[in-house]
Design a protein around this motif. Structure first.
Motif, PDB file in Angstrom:
ATOM      1  N   LYS A 226      30.688  37.716  33.103  1.00 20.84           N
ATOM      2  CA  LYS A 226      31.481  38.826  32.783  1.00 20.84           C
ATOM      3  C   LYS A 226      32.114  39.813  33.617  1.00 20.84           C
ATOM      4  O   LYS A 226      33.323  40.098  33.450  1.00 20.84           O
ATOM      5  N   TYR A 227      31.376  39.768  35.048  1.00 21.62           N
ATOM      6  CA  TYR A 227      31.995  40.611  35.853  1.00 21.62           C
ATOM      7  C   TYR A 227      32.965  39.725  36.586  1.00 21.62           C
ATOM      8  O   TYR A 227      34.174  40.444  37.033  1.00 21.62           O
ATOM      9  N   ASP A 228      32.878  38.297  36.604  1.00 23.38           N
ATOM     10  CA  ASP A 228      34.016  37.690  37.244  1.00 23.38           C
ATOM     11  C   ASP A 228      35.292  37.633  36.334  1.00 23.38           C
ATOM     12  O   ASP A 228      36.369  37.641  36.996  1.00 23.38           O
ATOM     13  N   ARG A 229      35.184  37.878  34.983  1.00 22.04           N
ATOM     14  CA  ARG A 229      36.281  37.840  34.240  1.00 22.04           C
ATOM     15  C   ARG A 229      36.791  39.228  34.239  1.00 22.04           C
ATOM     16  O   ARG A 229      38.287  39.344  34.343  1.00 22.04           O
ATOM     17  N   LYS A 230      36.256  40.365  34.654  1.00 15.53           N
ATOM     18  CA  LYS A 230      36.581  41.815  34.967  1.00 15.53           C
ATOM     19  C   LYS A 230      37.438  41.665  36.388  1.00 15.53           C
ATOM     20  O   LYS A 230      38.666  42.066  36.383  1.00 15.53           O
ATOM     21  N   LEU A 231      36.984  40.843  37.304  1.00 16.75           N
ATOM     22  CA  LEU A 231      37.607  40.882  38.683  1.00 16.75           C
ATOM     23  C   LEU A 231      38.920  40.101  38.304  1.00 16.75           C
ATOM     24  O   LEU A 231      40.021  40.555  38.928  1.00 16.75           O
TER      25      LEU A 231
END
Length: 231
Positions: free
Chosen positions: A72-77
């Motif tokens: 989820k954080y990778d998608r945000k980045l």
């Protein structure tokens, strides 16, 4: 940030005014104009997004929090920095298991129109079947109603007659006890209960004797077919 800077400068300006000697003249109008001049000349620096050197958490480091190591954080980045994040967009797609779970959830909460119509039809049929069964039960009970009312009235009459017979029997036993012992007795006294037991035994013997005599009379009487033939 701009508001905090403005408040800080206003506080400093007010403190400086208080420190001025009372002998010096103080003009509020001029101070007000100076404050407005400072506000007009305030030009904060714009916030810029650092696209050249973005913050990419190190997954191998123990200091990196766990929530920064998730997909989820990778998608945000990737959504913020794009290819500069160094994240492969192919890894951001859901797996086969996640995709099947999403499809199953979509089918459960947003089924196709055909399935919705089929469910509505099934619910309508079920409601109609329940209504017909209830109407049939009501009709059957209404058909039984006259007999049920007659039986209820019969039971009420029989119960009332039974209470009446018990009351008459009790009064008769009390009168007999008064006649036998010469005084009124308590129906709960042992002597009265003993007398009632003796009377019941006598009545039982009388009923047996009457039943035996009736059988003897029926056995000695000639059959009805022979009496008819002789006449």
């Amino acid at each position: 940030m701009a508001t905090s800077m403005l408040c800080r400068r206003t506080a400093i300006f007010s403190w400086a005014i208080r420190r001025v000697s009372p002998l010096k003249s103080y003009n509020p109008a001029s101070s007000h104009c100076g404050l407005l001049h400072q506000i007009a000349n305030y030009n904060p620096k714009p916030l810029k997004l650092n696209l050249k050197d973005p913050y990419i958490p190190d997954r191998e480091s123990e200091k990196t929090p766990e929530w920064q190591k998730t997909a989820k954080y990778d998608r945000k980045l990737f959504g913020r920095y794009g290819s500069s994040s160094g994240i492969d967009p192919a890894k951001l797609w859901p797996s086969h298991a996640q995709l099947e779970e999403m499809i199953a959830e979509e089918r459960e909460w947003n089924p196709p129109l055909r399935v919705m119509l089929k469910n509505v039809e099934a619910k309508t049929k079920e409601a109609n079947a329940k209504r017909l069964a209830k109407e049939k039960l009501v009709a059957a009970n209404m058909a039984k109603m006259p007999k049920m009312v007659a039986d209820w009235r019969k039971e009420k009459r029989e119960a009332k007659q039974k209470l009446k017979d018990e009351k008459a029997r009790r009064e008769r036993l009390l009168a007999e006890a008064r006649e036998r012992f010469g005084y009124a007795m308590d129906p709960r006294s042992p002597k009265f209960l003993e007398m009632v037991s003796e009377i019941e035994k006598e009545e039982k013997k009388k009923r047996k004797l009457m039943k035996r005599r009736l059988k003897e009379e029926q056995s000695h009487a000639p059959p009805a077919s022979l009496a008819d033939s002789s006449s």
